[in-house]
Scaffold this motif. Structure first.
Motif, PDB file in Angstrom:
ATOM      1  N   ALA A 116     -39.898  10.368 -27.159  1.00 43.05           N
ATOM      2  CA  ALA A 116     -39.161   9.272 -26.521  1.00 43.05           C
ATOM      3  C   ALA A 116     -37.698   9.654 -26.327  1.00 43.05           C
ATOM      4  CB  ALA A 116     -39.270   8.014 -27.374  1.00 43.05           C
ATOM      5  N   GLY A 117     -37.085  10.236 -27.360  1.00 41.16           N
ATOM      6  CA  GLY A 117     -35.677  10.602 -27.243  1.00 41.16           C
ATOM      7  C   GLY A 117     -35.431  11.650 -26.176  1.00 41.16           C
ATOM      8  N   THR A 118     -36.214  12.719 -26.197  1.00 39.69           N
ATOM      9  CA  THR A 118     -36.020  13.772 -25.206  1.00 39.69           C
ATOM     10  C   THR A 118     -36.419  13.315 -23.802  1.00 39.69           C
ATOM     11  OG1 THR A 118     -38.204  14.653 -25.824  1.00 39.69           O
ATOM     12  CG2 THR A 118     -36.270  15.641 -26.865  1.00 39.69           C
ATOM     13  N   SER A 119     -37.456  12.470 -23.690  1.00 42.34           N
ATOM     14  CA  SER A 119     -37.877  11.994 -22.368  1.00 42.34           C
ATOM     15  C   SER A 119     -36.817  11.092 -21.738  1.00 42.34           C
ATOM     16  CB  SER A 119     -39.200  11.239 -22.471  1.00 42.34           C
ATOM     17  OG  SER A 119     -40.234  12.079 -22.940  1.00 42.34           O
ATOM     18  N   LEU A 120     -36.203  10.232 -22.538  1.00 42.43           N
ATOM     19  CA  LEU A 120     -35.158   9.358 -22.003  1.00 42.43           C
ATOM     20  C   LEU A 120     -33.953  10.169 -21.540  1.00 42.43           C
ATOM     21  CD1 LEU A 120     -35.333   6.403 -24.568  1.00 42.43           C
ATOM     22  CD2 LEU A 120     -36.128   6.419 -22.197  1.00 42.43           C
ATOM     23  N   LEU A 121     -33.572  11.179 -22.314  1.00 38.36           N
ATOM     24  CA  LEU A 121     -32.461  12.028 -21.886  1.00 38.36           C
ATOM     25  C   LEU A 121     -32.833  12.833 -20.644  1.00 38.36           C
ATOM     26  CD1 LEU A 121     -31.195  13.315 -25.364  1.00 38.36           C
ATOM     27  CD2 LEU A 121     -30.235  11.498 -23.948  1.00 38.36           C
ATOM     28  N   ALA A 122     -34.099  13.278 -20.564  1.00 39.57           N
ATOM     29  CA  ALA A 122     -34.543  14.006 -19.382  1.00 39.57           C
ATOM     30  C   ALA A 122     -34.571  13.100 -18.153  1.00 39.57           C
ATOM     31  CB  ALA A 122     -35.926  14.602 -19.624  1.00 39.57           C
ATOM     32  N   MET A 123     -34.930  11.835 -18.319  1.00 38.58           N
ATOM     33  CA  MET A 123     -34.898  10.890 -17.198  1.00 38.58           C
ATOM     34  C   MET A 123     -33.488  10.720 -16.668  1.00 38.58           C
ATOM     35  SD  MET A 123     -37.555   7.956 -18.510  1.00 38.58           S
ATOM     36  CE  MET A 123     -37.029   6.816 -17.229  1.00 38.58           C
ATOM     37  N   LYS A 124     -32.529  10.694 -17.574  1.00 42.00           N
ATOM     38  CA  LYS A 124     -31.125  10.624 -17.140  1.00 42.00           C
ATOM     39  C   LYS A 124     -30.762  11.857 -16.315  1.00 42.00           C
ATOM     40  CE  LYS A 124     -26.655   9.964 -16.973  1.00 42.00           C
ATOM     41  NZ  LYS A 124     -26.356  11.187 -16.208  1.00 42.00           N
ATOM     42  N   ILE A 125     -31.243  13.015 -16.736  1.00 42.14           N
ATOM     43  CA  ILE A 125     -30.920  14.246 -16.013  1.00 42.14           C
ATOM     44  C   ILE A 125     -31.591  14.279 -14.643  1.00 42.14           C
ATOM     45  CG2 ILE A 125     -31.182  16.752 -16.060  1.00 42.14           C
ATOM     46  CD1 ILE A 125     -30.990  16.599 -19.106  1.00 42.14           C
ATOM     47  N   ILE A 126     -32.848  13.827 -14.573  1.00 49.44           N
ATOM     48  CA  ILE A 126     -33.621  13.962 -13.329  1.00 49.44           C
ATOM     49  C   ILE A 126     -33.250  12.897 -12.309  1.00 49.44           C
ATOM     50  CG2 ILE A 126     -35.946  13.875 -12.355  1.00 49.44           C
ATOM     51  CD1 ILE A 126     -36.963  15.054 -14.984  1.00 49.44           C
ATOM     52  N   PHE A 127     -33.174  11.637 -12.747  1.00 49.71           N
ATOM     53  CA  PHE A 127     -33.043  10.534 -11.803  1.00 49.71           C
ATOM     54  C   PHE A 127     -31.618  10.055 -11.598  1.00 49.71           C
ATOM     55  CE2 PHE A 127     -37.384  10.075 -13.572  1.00 49.71           C
ATOM     56  CZ  PHE A 127     -38.091  10.288 -12.409  1.00 49.71           C
ATOM     57  N   PHE A 128     -30.730  10.385 -12.486  1.00 47.51           N
ATOM     58  CA  PHE A 128     -29.367   9.862 -12.371  1.00 47.51           C
ATOM     59  C   PHE A 128     -28.333  10.975 -12.387  1.00 47.51           C
ATOM     60  CE2 PHE A 128     -31.988   6.574 -14.276  1.00 47.51           C
ATOM     61  CZ  PHE A 128     -31.709   5.493 -13.459  1.00 47.51           C
ATOM     62  N   ALA A 129     -28.717  12.129 -11.860  1.00 48.71           N
ATOM     63  CA  ALA A 129     -27.790  13.246 -11.781  1.00 48.71           C
ATOM     64  C   ALA A 129     -27.942  13.889 -10.400  1.00 48.71           C
ATOM     65  CB  ALA A 129     -28.061  14.255 -12.893  1.00 48.71           C
ATOM     66  N   GLU A 130     -27.600  13.126  -9.360  1.00 44.97           N
ATOM     67  CA  GLU A 130     -27.815  13.571  -7.994  1.00 44.97           C
ATOM     68  C   GLU A 130     -27.068  14.858  -7.638  1.00 44.97           C
ATOM     69  OE1 GLU A 130     -29.862  12.520  -5.815  1.00 44.97           O
ATOM     70  OE2 GLU A 130     -30.645  10.824  -6.925  1.00 44.97           O
ATOM     71  N   PRO A 131     -25.811  15.025  -8.057  1.00 48.38           N
ATOM     72  CA  PRO A 131     -25.106  16.252  -7.639  1.00 48.38           C
ATOM     73  C   PRO A 131     -25.663  17.524  -8.274  1.00 48.38           C
ATOM     74  CG  PRO A 131     -23.557  14.532  -8.345  1.00 48.38           C
ATOM     75  CD  PRO A 131     -24.923  14.120  -8.795  1.00 48.38           C
ATOM     76  N   ILE A 132     -26.465  17.407  -9.317  1.00 47.37           N
ATOM     77  CA  ILE A 132     -26.953  18.580 -10.032  1.00 47.37           C
ATOM     78  C   ILE A 132     -28.119  19.191  -9.270  1.00 47.37           C
ATOM     79  CG2 ILE A 132     -27.928  19.405 -12.206  1.00 47.37           C
ATOM     80  CD1 ILE A 132     -26.493  17.227 -13.644  1.00 47.37           C
ATOM     81  N   THR A 133     -28.098  20.501  -9.095  1.00 52.61           N
ATOM     82  CA  THR A 133     -29.169  21.190  -8.382  1.00 52.61           C
ATOM     83  C   THR A 133     -30.432  21.256  -9.238  1.00 52.61           C
ATOM     84  OG1 THR A 133     -28.457  23.351  -9.198  1.00 52.61           O
ATOM     85  CG2 THR A 133     -27.476  22.563  -7.146  1.00 52.61           C
ATOM     86  N   PHE A 134     -31.533  21.649  -8.588  1.00 52.48           N
ATOM     87  CA  PHE A 134     -32.818  21.713  -9.286  1.00 52.48           C
ATOM     88  C   PHE A 134     -32.793  22.745 -10.403  1.00 52.48           C
ATOM     89  CE2 PHE A 134     -37.040  23.711  -9.640  1.00 52.48           C
ATOM     90  CZ  PHE A 134     -37.771  22.610 -10.073  1.00 52.48           C
TER      91      PHE A 134
END
Length: 387
Positions: A116-134
């Motif tokens: 849960a902890g790592t998935s929530l942080l990963a969701m922040k990275i994937i869905f709420f970090a638009e300027p960051i490249t793949f």
């Protein structure tokens, strides 16, 4: 680096080896009980059913808590992104507290908090970090999963790290132009070979003994990746996906004969090497990849109707199994058809020194004994002195 007590993890391995050795007659019941007494396991580890139940219950609690906090949040995506970070860090903090204070180890609760902890942080990275490249996202998720794998010896986190690395290699290769796309299968093969050899080398190092479950996963994954990188179906379909201009339907690929040869030979070589070297990882992987080989051939060449192909395949499989049973009735290369309690550990047992050490351990005198020694004298080669 790991959050768990090292001595406790070593005791888990010792008791596991003792359980394997007992039915095989390597140790007695008394020696097994003595080993369990001298090497206790301090962790809370319930059975698999309770573990699953605690995992589901913990996930439900986290989701309900996240939902209540989400209803209380301020409007806007930024506030929800901050909420994901806060709840994720709370889950990881609770996980540290449970492992350190309550001695949880694979209890279901620690598994749920970690994911849960790592998935929530990963969701922040994937869905709420638009300027960051793949590629940057892959790096961040890979490092996040690497923390979970190293800190909590999680096998699935190890696969996530492996997957993130492959995504980085694939994206880098496709961005390198026509040359990068052409050599990409061979680069991925090289990555698989390198990681397999590295995991194999580290697994025999006593310093990294606690991470052997993760290293075994890397070995399995590396063998699969090595084969997938040269499998004709995978190479052809990925080449059609990334080629510019797009490939026409039914078109072949450069060096197609080499990839066809690779598709057929590698699974058979895996099985052969597994039998000759007594390597279960190669043997199991080869048996699974034989099915992938048959699927690939069947996908491109419809030689016979499906029913007839399945019948012939079944006959060949039964014949091969019968031949192996006949061959292995006499133990060869460490394998035998005879029933055994070995589940893969008996050939690596190192209990002899442990049993000897326990057998010669100091014995405490029984309480209440009136037998006293002392007061006599004697010496020399004859009988003399006082008693």
């Amino acid at each position: 680096m790991t959050a768990y007590n090292h001595t406790g993890l070593d005791n888990i391995d010792i008791q596991g080896e003792a359980r394997e050795a007992l039915p095989a007659g390597c140790i007695t019941e008394e020696e097994n009980a003595l080993i369990r007494q001298r090497h206790p396991i301090p962790f809370y580890t319930p059975n698999i059913y309770i573990r699953i139940g605690l995992f589901i219950l913990t996930v439900i609690i986290i989701l309900f808590s996240l939902g209540i906090l989400a209803l209380m949040r301020i409007e806007g995506d930024d506030s929800f992104a901050v909420l994901l970070i806060v709840v994720g860090l709370i889950c990881l903090g609770m996980l540290e507290w449970l492992v350190y204070s309550k001695k949880h180890h694979q209890s279901g609760v620690d598994d749920a908090l970690l994911w849960a902890g790592t998935s929530l942080l990963a969701m922040k990275i994937i869905f709420f970090a638009e300027p960051i490249t793949f590629i940057v996202q892959c790096y961040l998720i890979g490092f996040l999963a690497l923390y979970g794998a190293l800190r909590y010896i999680d096998r699935i986190m190890t696969l996530v790290v492996y997957g993130a690395l492959l995504c980085i290699v694939f994206k880098t290769g496709t961005a390198a132009g026509a040359i990068g796309k052409a050599i990409l299968p061979f680069v991925v093969m090289g990555v698989g070979v390198f990681l397999y050899l590295s995991a194999k080398m580290l697994s025999v190092n006593e310093r990294y003994r606690l991470y052997r479950p993760c290293l075994v996963i890397i070995e399995f994954a590396s063998l699969f990746v090595f084969y997938a990188a040269g499998n004709y179906y995978v190479v052809r379909e990925l080449n059609a996906l990334i080629s510019d201009p797009p490939m026409s339907p039914g078109a072949g690929i450069p060096l197609g004969w080499l990839f066809w040869l690779f598709t057929v030979v590698v699974p058979l070589w895996y099985v052969y090497r597994g039998l000759m070297k007594k390597d279960r990882i190669f043997l199991w992987t080869g048996l699974l990849l034989i099915a992938a080989m048959i699927f690939t051939i069947r996908h491109y060449y419809h030689l016979l109707p499906v029913e007839l192909m399945m019948t012939i395949g079944g006959i060949l499989l039964i014949s091969a199994v019968y031949a192996c049973i006949k061959y292995l009735r006499t133990p060869r290369q460490g394998f035998t058809y005879e029933e055994t309690n070995d589940r893969g550990l008996l050939e690596n047992l190192h209990l002899e020194s442990l049993v000897i050490a326990e057998s010669f351990a100091p014995v405490t005198p029984a309480p209440g004994s009136d037998l006293q020694f002392g007061g006599g004298s004697g010496g020399g080669g004859g009988a003399g002195g006082q008693y």
